[in-house]
Design a protein around this motif. Structure first.
Motif, PDB file in Angstrom:
ATOM      1  N   PHE A  81       0.787  -1.228   0.000  1.00 22.23           N
ATOM      2  CA  PHE A  81       0.000   0.000   0.000  1.00 22.23           C
ATOM      3  C   PHE A  81       0.821   1.281   0.000  1.00 22.23           C
ATOM      4  CE2 PHE A  81      -2.512  -3.232   2.361  1.00 22.23           C
ATOM      5  CZ  PHE A  81      -3.498  -3.430   1.395  1.00 22.23           C
ATOM      6  N   GLY A  82       2.121   1.162   0.205  1.00 17.95           N
ATOM      7  CA  GLY A  82       2.985   2.331   0.162  1.00 17.95           C
ATOM      8  C   GLY A  82       3.123   3.083   1.479  1.00 17.95           C
ATOM      9  N   PHE A  83       2.623   2.556   2.563  1.00 13.47           N
ATOM     10  CA  PHE A  83       2.844   3.196   3.866  1.00 13.47           C
ATOM     11  C   PHE A  83       3.406   2.161   4.826  1.00 13.47           C
ATOM     12  CE2 PHE A  83      -1.555   1.723   4.104  1.00 13.47           C
ATOM     13  CZ  PHE A  83      -1.612   1.118   5.334  1.00 13.47           C
ATOM     14  N   GLY A  84       4.295   2.639   5.690  1.00 14.79           N
ATOM     15  CA  GLY A  84       5.002   1.723   6.578  1.00 14.79           C
ATOM     16  C   GLY A  84       4.800   2.039   8.045  1.00 14.79           C
ATOM     17  N   ALA A  85       5.854   1.775   8.805  1.00 19.27           N
ATOM     18  CA  ALA A  85       5.792   1.853  10.263  1.00 19.27           C
ATOM     19  C   ALA A  85       5.469   3.262  10.760  1.00 19.27           C
ATOM     20  CB  ALA A  85       7.104   1.370  10.865  1.00 19.27           C
ATOM     21  N   ARG A  86       6.059   4.276  10.156  1.00 17.21           N
ATOM     22  CA  ARG A  86       5.815   5.646  10.631  1.00 17.21           C
ATOM     23  C   ARG A  86       4.347   6.033  10.494  1.00 17.21           C
ATOM     24  NH1 ARG A  86      10.521   9.109  11.133  1.00 17.21           N
ATOM     25  NH2 ARG A  86      12.359   7.876  10.615  1.00 17.21           N
ATOM     26  N   THR A  87       3.749   5.700   9.382  1.00 16.53           N
ATOM     27  CA  THR A  87       2.343   6.034   9.166  1.00 16.53           C
ATOM     28  C   THR A  87       1.447   5.256  10.123  1.00 16.53           C
ATOM     29  OG1 THR A  87       2.810   6.474   6.845  1.00 16.53           O
ATOM     30  CG2 THR A  87       0.509   6.140   7.441  1.00 16.53           C
ATOM     31  N   ILE A  88       1.737   3.977  10.299  1.00 13.94           N
ATOM     32  CA  ILE A  88       0.940   3.160  11.223  1.00 13.94           C
ATOM     33  C   ILE A  88       1.063   3.714  12.636  1.00 13.94           C
ATOM     34  CG2 ILE A  88       0.709   0.876  12.274  1.00 13.94           C
ATOM     35  CD1 ILE A  88       1.624  -0.275   9.552  1.00 13.94           C
ATOM     36  N   ALA A  89       2.269   4.064  13.055  1.00 15.29           N
ATOM     37  CA  ALA A  89       2.478   4.607  14.397  1.00 15.29           C
ATOM     38  C   ALA A  89       1.771   5.951  14.567  1.00 15.29           C
ATOM     39  CB  ALA A  89       3.967   4.742  14.681  1.00 15.29           C
ATOM     40  N   LEU A  90       1.802   6.797  13.549  1.00 13.13           N
ATOM     41  CA  LEU A  90       1.141   8.097  13.617  1.00 13.13           C
ATOM     42  C   LEU A  90      -0.370   7.936  13.743  1.00 13.13           C
ATOM     43  CD1 LEU A  90       1.361  11.201  13.429  1.00 13.13           C
ATOM     44  CD2 LEU A  90       1.067  10.943  10.957  1.00 13.13           C
ATOM     45  N   VAL A  91      -0.949   7.082  12.917  1.00 14.37           N
ATOM     46  CA  VAL A  91      -2.396   6.842  12.987  1.00 14.37           C
ATOM     47  C   VAL A  91      -2.772   6.210  14.322  1.00 14.37           C
ATOM     48  CG1 VAL A  91      -4.294   5.524  11.955  1.00 14.37           C
ATOM     49  CG2 VAL A  91      -2.670   6.727  10.482  1.00 14.37           C
ATOM     50  N   ASP A  92      -1.957   5.279  14.797  1.00 12.42           N
ATOM     51  CA  ASP A  92      -2.213   4.615  16.073  1.00 12.42           C
ATOM     52  C   ASP A  92      -2.201   5.625  17.219  1.00 12.42           C
ATOM     53  OD1 ASP A  92      -2.517   2.469  17.959  1.00 12.42           O
ATOM     54  OD2 ASP A  92      -0.368   2.593  18.340  1.00 12.42           O
ATOM     55  N   THR A  93      -1.215   6.487  17.250  1.00  9.23           N
ATOM     56  CA  THR A  93      -1.114   7.499  18.301  1.00  9.23           C
ATOM     57  C   THR A  93      -2.270   8.487  18.216  1.00  9.23           C
ATOM     58  OG1 THR A  93       1.280   7.283  18.306  1.00  9.23           O
ATOM     59  CG2 THR A  93       0.367   9.276  19.296  1.00  9.23           C
ATOM     60  N   THR A  94      -2.623   8.885  17.016  1.00  6.33           N
ATOM     61  CA  THR A  94      -3.719   9.831  16.826  1.00  6.33           C
ATOM     62  C   THR A  94      -5.041   9.247  17.303  1.00  6.33           C
ATOM     63  OG1 THR A  94      -2.568  10.779  14.918  1.00  6.33           O
ATOM     64  CG2 THR A  94      -4.915  11.239  15.107  1.00  6.33           C
ATOM     65  N   ALA A  95      -5.258   7.968  17.060  1.00  6.47           N
ATOM     66  CA  ALA A  95      -6.512   7.331  17.477  1.00  6.47           C
ATOM     67  C   ALA A  95      -6.520   7.000  18.964  1.00  6.47           C
ATOM     68  CB  ALA A  95      -6.740   6.065  16.664  1.00  6.47           C
ATOM     69  N   SER A  96      -5.391   6.587  19.498  1.00  3.72           N
ATOM     70  CA  SER A  96      -5.345   6.108  20.882  1.00  3.72           C
ATOM     71  C   SER A  96      -5.258   7.218  21.924  1.00  3.72           C
ATOM     72  CB  SER A  96      -4.146   5.178  21.067  1.00  3.72           C
ATOM     73  OG  SER A  96      -4.278   4.057  20.243  1.00  3.72           O
ATOM     74  N   SER A  97      -4.615   8.313  21.620  1.00  3.34           N
ATOM     75  CA  SER A  97      -4.403   9.363  22.620  1.00  3.34           C
ATOM     76  C   SER A  97      -5.696   9.928  23.197  1.00  3.34           C
ATOM     77  CB  SER A  97      -3.554  10.488  22.030  1.00  3.34           C
ATOM     78  OG  SER A  97      -2.265  10.012  21.766  1.00  3.34           O
ATOM     79  N   PRO A  98      -6.661  10.333  22.385  1.00  2.00           N
ATOM     80  CA  PRO A  98      -7.908  10.848  22.979  1.00  2.00           C
ATOM     81  C   PRO A  98      -8.658   9.756  23.746  1.00  2.00           C
ATOM     82  CG  PRO A  98      -7.783  11.418  20.663  1.00  2.00           C
ATOM     83  CD  PRO A  98      -6.660  10.481  20.945  1.00  2.00           C
ATOM     84  N   PHE A  99      -8.566   8.525  23.279  1.00  2.00           N
ATOM     85  CA  PHE A  99      -9.257   7.419  23.938  1.00  2.00           C
ATOM     86  C   PHE A  99      -8.739   7.217  25.359  1.00  2.00           C
ATOM     87  CE2 PHE A  99      -9.396   2.884  24.989  1.00  2.00           C
ATOM     88  CZ  PHE A  99     -10.765   2.720  25.039  1.00  2.00           C
ATOM     89  N   ALA A 100      -7.450   7.371  25.557  1.00  2.00           N
ATOM     90  CA  ALA A 100      -6.876   7.196  26.890  1.00  2.00           C
ATOM     91  C   ALA A 100      -7.460   8.205  27.869  1.00  2.00           C
ATOM     92  CB  ALA A 100      -5.359   7.319  26.828  1.00  2.00           C
ATOM     93  N   GLU A 101      -7.644   9.421  27.414  1.00  2.00           N
ATOM     94  CA  GLU A 101      -8.221  10.447  28.281  1.00  2.00           C
ATOM     95  C   GLU A 101      -9.712  10.199  28.513  1.00  2.00           C
ATOM     96  OE1 GLU A 101      -6.362  12.659  29.818  1.00  2.00           O
ATOM     97  OE2 GLU A 101      -4.609  11.867  28.790  1.00  2.00           O
ATOM     98  N   LEU A 102     -10.427   9.821  27.471  1.00  3.02           N
ATOM     99  CA  LEU A 102     -11.861   9.596  27.589  1.00  3.02           C
ATOM    100  C   LEU A 102     -12.205   8.382  28.435  1.00  3.02           C
ATOM    101  CD1 LEU A 102     -13.023  10.364  23.941  1.00  3.02           C
ATOM    102  CD2 LEU A 102     -13.434  11.732  25.977  1.00  3.02           C
ATOM    103  N   SER A 103     -11.293   7.430  28.522  1.00  2.40           N
ATOM    104  CA  SER A 103     -11.588   6.206  29.258  1.00  2.40           C
ATOM    105  C   SER A 103     -11.705   6.435  30.758  1.00  2.40           C
ATOM    106  CB  SER A 103     -10.526   5.147  28.964  1.00  2.40           C
ATOM    107  OG  SER A 103      -9.279   5.554  29.467  1.00  2.40           O
ATOM    108  N   MET A 104     -11.235   7.571  31.250  1.00  2.00           N
ATOM    109  CA  MET A 104     -11.353   7.850  32.684  1.00  2.00           C
ATOM    110  C   MET A 104     -12.716   8.427  33.045  1.00  2.00           C
ATOM    111  SD  MET A 104      -7.714   9.397  33.716  1.00  2.00           S
ATOM    112  CE  MET A 104      -6.208   8.747  33.028  1.00  2.00           C
ATOM    113  N   ILE A 105     -13.453   8.907  32.082  1.00  2.00           N
ATOM    114  CA  ILE A 105     -14.735   9.554  32.353  1.00  2.00           C
ATOM    115  C   ILE A 105     -15.738   8.617  33.025  1.00  2.00           C
ATOM    116  CG2 ILE A 105     -16.750  10.629  31.252  1.00  2.00           C
ATOM    117  CD1 ILE A 105     -14.776  11.992  29.334  1.00  2.00           C
TER     118      ILE A 105
END
Length: 144
Positions: free
Chosen positions: A39-63
């Motif tokens: 697909f033309g995307f590697g580890a950096r793109t996967i890590a960026l998308v993963d961090t972007t999706a997971s970061s707000p979730f970590a904060e919201l999970s305490m609510i």
């Protein structure tokens, strides 16, 4: 979220957290090499998308936990209950650090020697799913 039983909310947060950790497993298993070729995307793109999706979730999970305290705390004692919840959250953080320490003893990963990284990653994610799920199943009916 406030209309649903807290056990159901925690269950879905646990499931969602586990699903959001799948890119971490993919990186540990080096599937990024396949995505790069296909697909033309590697580890950096996967890590960026993963961090972007997971970061707000970590904060919201305490609510939900804080909502549970706000709903069930007796009048005039909410501050004490919030302090207790903060202490329990700190206890959970320490337990997580101990889990990390012991998993690193079992699955040794050193600089340049990443052979056990997939097993370490999968074990951490499985524990992060099974322990909360066990607590939800054991105490879920009492929390509603």
């Amino acid at each position: 979220m406030t209309r649903e039983p807290i056990a159901r909310v925690l269950l879905w947060l646990t499931i969602l957290g586990t699903v959001l950790s799948l890119p971490t497993i993919a990186l540990a298993l080096r599937w990024d090499e396949w995505t790069e070729a296909m697909f033309g995307f590697g580890a950096r793109t996967i890590a960026l998308v993963d961090t972007t999706a997971s970061s707000p979730f970590a904060e919201l999970s305490m609510i939900p936990a804080l909502t549970l305290v706000a709903i069930n705390a007796p009048a005039g004692r909410r501050a004490t209950w919030f302090a207790l919840m903060a202490s329990l959250m700190n206890l959970a953080l320490v337990a997580g650090q101990l889990e990390t320490k012991y998993l690193n003893w079992i699955f040794e990963v050193d600089r340049g020697a990443y052979g056990h990284l997939p097993e370490l990653t999968i074990a951490a994610i499985v524990i992060g799913f099974v322990v909360p799920l066990t607590g939800i199943l054991a105490f879920g009916r009492r929390a509603t």
